[in-house]
Design an enzyme around this catalytic site. Structure first.
Site, PDB file in Angstrom:
ATOM      1  N   ARG A 172       0.842  -1.199   0.000  1.00  0.00           N
ATOM      2  CA  ARG A 172       0.000   0.000   0.000  1.00  0.00           C
ATOM      3  C   ARG A 172       0.877   1.249   0.000  1.00  0.00           C
ATOM      4  O   ARG A 172       0.581   2.219  -0.698  1.00  0.00           O
ATOM      5  CB  ARG A 172      -0.951   0.006   1.195  1.00  0.00           C
ATOM      6  CG  ARG A 172      -2.053  -1.037   1.115  1.00  0.00           C
ATOM      7  CD  ARG A 172      -3.012  -0.927   2.279  1.00  0.00           C
ATOM      8  NE  ARG A 172      -3.844   0.267   2.208  1.00  0.00           N
ATOM      9  CZ  ARG A 172      -4.648   0.669   3.179  1.00  0.00           C
ATOM     10  NH1 ARG A 172      -4.721  -0.021   4.313  1.00  0.00           N
ATOM     11  NH2 ARG A 172      -5.389   1.762   3.036  1.00  0.00           N
ATOM     12  N   CYS A 230      -1.299   6.081   8.823  1.00  0.00           N
ATOM     13  CA  CYS A 230      -1.653   4.815   8.174  1.00  0.00           C
ATOM     14  C   CYS A 230      -2.779   5.112   7.195  1.00  0.00           C
ATOM     15  O   CYS A 230      -2.759   6.149   6.535  1.00  0.00           O
ATOM     16  CB  CYS A 230      -2.054   3.777   9.219  1.00  0.00           C
ATOM     17  SG  CYS A 230      -3.435   4.289  10.279  1.00  0.00           S
TER      18      CYS A 230
END
Length: 271
Positions: A172, A230
């Site tokens: 990611r 995040c």
């Protein structure tokens, strides 16, 4: 430094404590279902989406709740200012870390995470139950500002002159996949630091020396300005928790990537 972690054996001996079960799954099943199937005796269920975050929107997928809303939610769960709080999940403490961080941010002085979560509790031969405890009204007063936070601009500044840790999985961070947010990639200058590397195979945190060594490789040490983000500010709290175990302070970008990408003028890096 008092550790922000607690072992199952120590929890079993703790006595008067507010115990929060914060199990949660992205995409389900609902954590309350897991709680009803069995939980640590005395624990009450705390929902991530309604208890530890405001509704999703411009602030991201799990923005910081307003103080009044957080205070009401915690009082319903029986949280008191003078009573210790222990939080746990069954996902390597990723969600429990958000509960720990939120309570610390809003001023609770005695919050710990059950190291290893429910799995460690049952592995120690300790009991679970399906019975929910009786209601215990709390008196917790939310006082914002107990933990450092970053705005988007401040996160960019930390990436430039300190170390901004990206707590998501490496793929990611690199922008190879993005299963949740509309844009893939990372904040320019951020360093990939998946939270999975903070814990061992048993889901328990590495010891302080091992965590300090891990973060040193990533550029974080004494005197280095550090921050974490995040996808939506949940697993980044796990990074902040791991840094605290290591004796290293860090600020949380609560909105994280889900907030960063709401402004198309913000730069995106890949690779």
């Amino acid at each position: 430094m008092t550790s922000p972690l607690i072992t199952p054996a120590a929890l079993a001996e703790l006595g008067d404590v507010t115990l929060l079960d914060v199990r949660w799954r992205l995409g389900g099943p609902p954590g309350i279902n897991l709680y009803r199937e069995g939980h640590i005796p005395g624990a009450v269920f705390c929902d991530l989406d309604t208890g530890l975050a405001a509704p999703p929107g411009a602030g991201g997928r799990h923005p910081l709740p307003e103080a009044d809303a957080f205070q009401r939610a915690m009082r319903r769960l029986g949280v008191r200012d003078g009573r210790p709080v222990v939080v746990y999940d069954d996902a390597g403490s990723t969600v429990a870390a958000r509960a720990w961080w939120a309570l610390r941010y809003f001023g609770h002085q005695d919050v710990r995470v059950l190291d290893g979560g429910l799995s460690a509790w049952t592995a120690a031969g300790l009991p679970t139950t399906k019975e929910a405890p009786g209601a215990r009204e709390g008196d917790f007063t939310a006082r914002p500002g107990g933990m450092p936070v970053l705005t988007a601009d401040e996160a960019a500044a930390v990436a430039a002159d300190g170390v901004l840790l990206d707590a998501r999985a490496g793929e990611r961070y690199r922008g190879e996949v993005e299963p949740v947010d509309p844009v893939a990639g990372h904040v320019p200058g951020a360093v990939s630091a998946p939270t999975t590397d903070n814990v061992g195979p048993d889901g328990r945190f590495l010891d302080p020396a091992a965590l300090r060594a891990r973060f040193a490789v990533l550029g974080v040490g004494e005197g280095v300005r550090a921050g974490a983000y995040c996808g939506s500010g949940v697993t980044a709290a796990h990074e902040v928790l791991a840094l605290e175990v290591a004796g290293l302070p860090a600020a949380l970008y609560v909105g994280s990537w889900s907030h960063w990408v709401t402004d198309p003028s913000r730069p995106v890096a890949t690779g």
